[in-house]
Design a protein around this motif. Structure first.
Motif, PDB file in Angstrom:
ATOM      1  N   ALA A 158       8.535  -0.608  -9.337  1.00 43.17           N
ATOM      2  CA  ALA A 158       9.669  -1.077  -8.654  1.00 43.17           C
ATOM      3  C   ALA A 158       9.085  -1.947  -7.378  1.00 43.17           C
ATOM      4  O   ALA A 158       9.717  -2.731  -6.949  1.00 43.17           O
ATOM      5  CB  ALA A 158      10.337  -0.022  -7.746  1.00 43.17           C
ATOM      6  N   ARG A 159       7.906  -1.793  -7.375  1.00 44.66           N
ATOM      7  CA  ARG A 159       7.088  -2.577  -6.506  1.00 44.66           C
ATOM      8  C   ARG A 159       6.029  -3.242  -7.127  1.00 44.66           C
ATOM      9  O   ARG A 159       5.153  -4.190  -6.575  1.00 44.66           O
ATOM     10  CB  ARG A 159       6.164  -1.877  -5.428  1.00 44.66           C
ATOM     11  CG  ARG A 159       7.009  -0.790  -4.491  1.00 44.66           C
ATOM     12  CD  ARG A 159       6.014  -0.422  -3.295  1.00 44.66           C
ATOM     13  NE  ARG A 159       5.410   0.662  -3.661  1.00 44.66           N
ATOM     14  CZ  ARG A 159       4.124   0.796  -3.419  1.00 44.66           C
ATOM     15  NH1 ARG A 159       3.473  -0.057  -2.590  1.00 44.66           N
ATOM     16  NH2 ARG A 159       3.244   1.955  -3.928  1.00 44.66           N
ATOM     17  N   ARG A 160       6.273  -3.491  -8.529  1.00 48.60           N
ATOM     18  CA  ARG A 160       5.341  -4.259  -9.439  1.00 48.60           C
ATOM     19  C   ARG A 160       3.707  -3.974  -8.996  1.00 48.60           C
ATOM     20  O   ARG A 160       2.891  -4.870  -9.222  1.00 48.60           O
ATOM     21  CB  ARG A 160       5.634  -5.739  -9.112  1.00 48.60           C
ATOM     22  CG  ARG A 160       7.084  -6.367  -9.598  1.00 48.60           C
ATOM     23  CD  ARG A 160       7.010  -7.761  -9.532  1.00 48.60           C
ATOM     24  NE  ARG A 160       8.362  -8.100  -9.830  1.00 48.60           N
ATOM     25  CZ  ARG A 160       8.897  -9.196  -9.810  1.00 48.60           C
ATOM     26  NH1 ARG A 160       8.041 -10.554  -9.630  1.00 48.60           N
ATOM     27  NH2 ARG A 160      10.300  -9.753 -10.273  1.00 48.60           N
ATOM     28  N   LEU A 161       3.609  -2.571  -8.863  1.00 46.69           N
ATOM     29  CA  LEU A 161       2.353  -2.229  -8.689  1.00 46.69           C
ATOM     30  C   LEU A 161       1.675  -1.552  -9.854  1.00 46.69           C
ATOM     31  O   LEU A 161       2.213  -0.613 -10.567  1.00 46.69           O
ATOM     32  CB  LEU A 161       2.116  -1.155  -7.448  1.00 46.69           C
ATOM     33  CG  LEU A 161       0.979  -0.732  -7.292  1.00 46.69           C
ATOM     34  CD1 LEU A 161      -0.080  -1.537  -6.758  1.00 46.69           C
ATOM     35  CD2 LEU A 161       0.972   0.710  -6.354  1.00 46.69           C
ATOM     36  N   ARG A 162       0.608  -2.228 -10.544  1.00 51.45           N
ATOM     37  CA  ARG A 162      -0.037  -1.676 -11.620  1.00 51.45           C
ATOM     38  C   ARG A 162      -1.523  -1.680 -11.314  1.00 51.45           C
ATOM     39  O   ARG A 162      -2.118  -2.664 -11.573  1.00 51.45           O
ATOM     40  CB  ARG A 162       0.182  -2.332 -13.004  1.00 51.45           C
ATOM     41  CG  ARG A 162       1.795  -2.412 -13.352  1.00 51.45           C
ATOM     42  CD  ARG A 162       1.911  -3.065 -14.573  1.00 51.45           C
ATOM     43  NE  ARG A 162       3.359  -3.169 -14.544  1.00 51.45           N
ATOM     44  CZ  ARG A 162       4.184  -2.339 -15.324  1.00 51.45           C
ATOM     45  NH1 ARG A 162       3.539  -1.331 -15.743  1.00 51.45           N
ATOM     46  NH2 ARG A 162       5.616  -2.482 -15.541  1.00 51.45           N
ATOM     47  N   VAL A 163      -2.155  -0.521 -11.024  1.00 53.65           N
ATOM     48  CA  VAL A 163      -3.495  -0.385 -10.716  1.00 53.65           C
ATOM     49  C   VAL A 163      -4.230  -0.558 -12.226  1.00 53.65           C
ATOM     50  O   VAL A 163      -3.991   0.423 -13.078  1.00 53.65           O
ATOM     51  CB  VAL A 163      -3.892   1.058 -10.049  1.00 53.65           C
ATOM     52  CG1 VAL A 163      -5.552   0.869  -9.676  1.00 53.65           C
ATOM     53  CG2 VAL A 163      -3.201   0.653  -8.533  1.00 53.65           C
ATOM     54  N   PRO A 164      -5.385  -1.188 -12.154  1.00 53.94           N
ATOM     55  CA  PRO A 164      -6.059  -1.208 -13.711  1.00 53.94           C
ATOM     56  C   PRO A 164      -6.591   0.005 -14.054  1.00 53.94           C
ATOM     57  O   PRO A 164      -6.846   0.796 -12.934  1.00 53.94           O
ATOM     58  CB  PRO A 164      -7.118  -2.172 -13.785  1.00 53.94           C
ATOM     59  CG  PRO A 164      -6.729  -3.260 -12.370  1.00 53.94           C
ATOM     60  CD  PRO A 164      -5.747  -2.393 -11.466  1.00 53.94           C
ATOM     61  N   PRO A 165      -6.898   0.474 -15.127  1.00 58.95           N
ATOM     62  CA  PRO A 165      -7.548   1.554 -15.556  1.00 58.95           C
ATOM     63  C   PRO A 165      -8.928   1.803 -14.807  1.00 58.95           C
ATOM     64  O   PRO A 165      -9.132   3.002 -14.527  1.00 58.95           O
ATOM     65  CB  PRO A 165      -7.621   1.693 -17.039  1.00 58.95           C
ATOM     66  CG  PRO A 165      -6.580   0.613 -17.477  1.00 58.95           C
ATOM     67  CD  PRO A 165      -6.288  -0.441 -16.343  1.00 58.95           C
ATOM     68  N   GLU A 166      -9.609   0.902 -14.914  1.00 59.52           N
ATOM     69  CA  GLU A 166     -10.886   0.874 -14.165  1.00 59.52           C
ATOM     70  C   GLU A 166     -10.941   1.311 -12.715  1.00 59.52           C
ATOM     71  O   GLU A 166     -11.986   1.898 -12.294  1.00 59.52           O
ATOM     72  CB  GLU A 166     -11.763  -0.307 -14.405  1.00 59.52           C
ATOM     73  CG  GLU A 166     -11.487  -1.428 -13.825  1.00 59.52           C
ATOM     74  CD  GLU A 166     -10.443  -2.162 -14.688  1.00 59.52           C
ATOM     75  OE1 GLU A 166     -10.212  -3.393 -14.440  1.00 59.52           O
ATOM     76  OE2 GLU A 166      -9.938  -1.746 -15.881  1.00 59.52           O
ATOM     77  N   ARG A 167      -9.867   1.103 -11.921  1.00 60.77           N
ATOM     78  CA  ARG A 167      -9.896   1.328 -10.818  1.00 60.77           C
ATOM     79  C   ARG A 167      -9.018   2.695 -10.402  1.00 60.77           C
ATOM     80  O   ARG A 167      -8.639   2.797  -9.153  1.00 60.77           O
ATOM     81  CB  ARG A 167      -9.164   0.205  -9.865  1.00 60.77           C
ATOM     82  CG  ARG A 167      -9.901  -1.059  -9.865  1.00 60.77           C
ATOM     83  CD  ARG A 167      -9.285  -2.039  -9.311  1.00 60.77           C
ATOM     84  NE  ARG A 167      -8.702  -1.893  -7.880  1.00 60.77           N
ATOM     85  CZ  ARG A 167      -7.682  -2.443  -7.538  1.00 60.77           C
ATOM     86  NH1 ARG A 167      -7.107  -3.736  -8.050  1.00 60.77           N
ATOM     87  NH2 ARG A 167      -7.242  -2.010  -6.115  1.00 60.77           N
TER      88      ARG A 167
END
Length: 374
Positions: A70-79
């Protein structure tokens, strides 16, 4: 056992045959995800790890959002600071065991972990010291799983994901590796999400169980209780339901040992295959539900070494069989026996019935921690 950091997973992901559509929150130290092959278990882990980019919804650990579409937040796997052990351990073949353990060192440092202390604990808990200079190509299946688990822990994760950690091992290696998973559960303060299709694993390791069928949750709760539900029991039919029971060693002879059922020392005694552990040691034992014979009177003249008194708590009809749940000790989980519906009727089995559980010594499998020996 104290609660773990809350993990909230509310995701939807279109797949070829169905949509993965789950919503659950867990505060347990070890949460299991159970189901047959193709039910979406591995996809769920990959979504939590950030490896499935098409997922919509929210994944949150504690106060940290890793996914919030909903907030277009996608933290990368490595983080995400996740330790992930896939089904095939995927060790680096050009490195020795120590090199594989150091593979996540940079991530651990960025996360502010005490790398040397973590490494020391991992090597101790998983008994890796004798293997450190071994090429990984010379390791057995069980050793490879321990190294893969150690590598994930050495990266300083906030969450540990285990995908069928014992599936590639034969029965003998499973008996050896499962106690090491117990050690990790007891000694590392991080939540674990464990995928399995094996009733033994989830009962031995998990406090909470989520059951998937075609991408959706069909049951949730304490593992033993969930696995014996009529809608779940058929999913374990290939593996068969096995009782996982705590016990303590009383004494050992040349070929067998005597153990007391339960966490104390005064539970019903059972003759089991010989244990190498000294008297007083705790262990887990498993007994298949379909290997238990029920008798209304104490039998005589049988080869079965064990006749354990019990009281029936529940009788459930599941297709052509009945699952009879009986209490054997106050400090031990109830035992489930699988009998035909006809047998249940002829014995007039109802809650409160007092009977004997007949268990052959050879039907018992021991899961013992060699770290207790000596």
């Amino acid at each position: 056992m104290t609660d773990a950091t809350p993990l909230h997973v509310q995701v939807r992901l279109p797949l070829d045959r169905f949509d993965l559509d789950v919503n659950f929150t867990t505060t347990h130290r070890v949460t299991g995800v159970f189901g047959v092959s193709g039910s979406g278990k591995t996809t769920l882990l990959e979504t939590v790890a950030g490896l499935r980019r098409g997922a919509q919804g929210r994944v949150r650990l504690g106060a940290t959002d890793w996914l919030d579409s909903a907030r277009r937040l996608r933290v990368p796997p490595e983080r995400r600071h996740i330790g992930y052990v896939p089904q095939d351990s995927l060790l680096f073949p050009h490195l020795d065991v120590l090199g594989n353990l150091h593979a996540g060192r940079g991530r651990a440092l960025r996360g502010g972990n005490h790398v040397a202390e973590t490494m020391e604990n991992v090597v101790r808990v998983l008994d890796l010291a004798p293997l450190l200079r071994r090429p990984v190509t010379t390791l057995s299946g069980g050793e490879r799983q321990r190294v893969a688990l150690g590598r994930a822990l050495c990266s300083g994760p906030r969450l540990l994901l285990l995908d069928e950690p014992l599936a590639s091992l034969d029965a003998g290696l499973r008996r050896k590796v499962l106690p090491f998973l117990h050690r990790v559960q007891a000694e590392f303060s991080l939540p674990i999400l464990l995928v399995s299709h094996n009733p033994v694993e989830v009962q031995a390791l998990c406090e909470d169980l989520v059951v998937l069928r075609e991408g959706r949750i069909i049951a949730r709760g304490e593992p033993r209780a969930v696995l014996t539900r009529p809608e779940v029991f058929p999913l374990a039919e290939h593996e068969g339901f096995e009782n996982m029971l705590p016990a303590r060693v009383i004494e050992s002879g040349a070929d067998t040992s005597r153990v007391s059922l339960g966490t104390g020392a005064d539970g019903p005694a059972l003759t089991v295959p010989r244990s190498a552990l000294p008297p007083g040691s705790a262990l887990l034992l498993s007994v298949p539900a379909d290997e238990i014979v029920l008798a209304l009177e104490h039998p005589a003249g049988l080869s079965a070494r064990n006749a354990v008194p019990a009281r029936v708590e529940e009788v459930q009809r599941v297709g052509p069989v009945c699952l009879v749940t009986a209490r054997v000790a106050a400090d031990s989980p109830p035992v489930v026996a699988e009998v035909t519906a006809d047998a249940s009727t002829e014995l007039h089995l109802v809650p409160g019935t007092v009977l004997f559980l007949l268990i052959k010594t050879t039907s018992v499998t021991l899961y013992e921690d060699p770290g207790q020996a000596g």
